[in-house]
Design an enzyme around this catalytic site. Sequence first.
Site, short mmCIF file in Angstrom:
data_model
loop_
_atom_site.label_atom_id
_atom_site.label_comp_id
_atom_site.label_asym_id
_atom_site.label_seq_id
_atom_site.Cartn_x
_atom_site.Cartn_y
_atom_site.Cartn_z
CD GLU A 102 -0.55 4.71 1.33
OE1 GLU A 102 -1.27 4.30 2.49
OE2 GLU A 102 -1.57 4.96 0.30
CG ASP A 103 -0.06 0.90 3.24
OD1 ASP A 103 -0.15 1.62 2.21
OD2 ASP A 103 -1.06 0.07 3.35
CG ASP A 106 2.22 -0.33 -6.35
OD1 ASP A 106 3.07 -0.81 -6.74
OD2 ASP A 106 1.02 -1.02 -6.69
CG PHE A 155 0.56 -8.29 -3.04
CD1 PHE A 155 -0.07 -7.29 -3.73
CD2 PHE A 155 -0.10 -8.78 -1.83
CE1 PHE A 155 -1.10 -6.61 -3.18
CE2 PHE A 155 -1.16 -8.20 -1.34
CZ PHE A 155 -1.81 -6.95 -2.11
NE ARG A 168 -6.72 -3.84 6.39
CZ ARG A 168 -6.38 -3.33 5.28
NH1 ARG A 168 -5.28 -2.71 5.20
NH2 ARG A 168 -7.28 -3.15 4.50
#
Length: 181
Positions: A102-103, A106, A155, A168
């Site tokens: 996963e990137d 959070d 963010f 991206r």
Amino acid sequence: MHGAPQSPELRVLLTRERIQARVAQMAADISRDYADQSVVLVGVLKGAAIFLSDLARQIQLDATFDFISVSSYGSGKQSSGEVRLNKDVDQSMANKNIILVEDILDTGLTLQFLRRLFLNRAPRSVKIAALLDKKSRRTEPVEADYVGFVIPDEFVVGYGLDYNERYRNLPDICILPPEMQ
Ligand code: IMP
């Protein structure tokens, strides 16, 4: 400068060189931990695609990969806490060493959902590799086994991460200032 043009409002948090160095270390850790075993890298679309492609090429194991797509209900950055599976993997997970790639971790809702889903498929093992970890935002009891960088509650975009599908393709990970969100 190579790669996509970067808008001057974006502040670089992690350069491509730091990312590459850390991804190589993560791949070395994974290769050591699973020595002589096979792994299935399961990337969470779309954000983890770039991380997975770099990680996979540095892992020195017998490896296959697959992709999954999920969405959380809610708009923008606010999630309602419900996660839905949009696209499942193509292969059986029974008796496999699964690494969820996963990137960013959070709140933990997505990976909590995915870990449960894969644990229900009689795997040999399930671990999590997350490039970024926004630890201070966590609401679910889930941690990654392999973490690239713990980052502050900002963010971020680039290296696969988006804001409304943009950014991206930035090679560095940048902070998107609030006025651009
Ligand atoms: P979680 O379910 O709250 O852990 O959120 C995971 C997902 O939220 C990630 O896969 C990203 O798609 C998205 N996300 C969370 N923080 C960021 C960010 O800073 N930039 C881009 N996407 C983010």
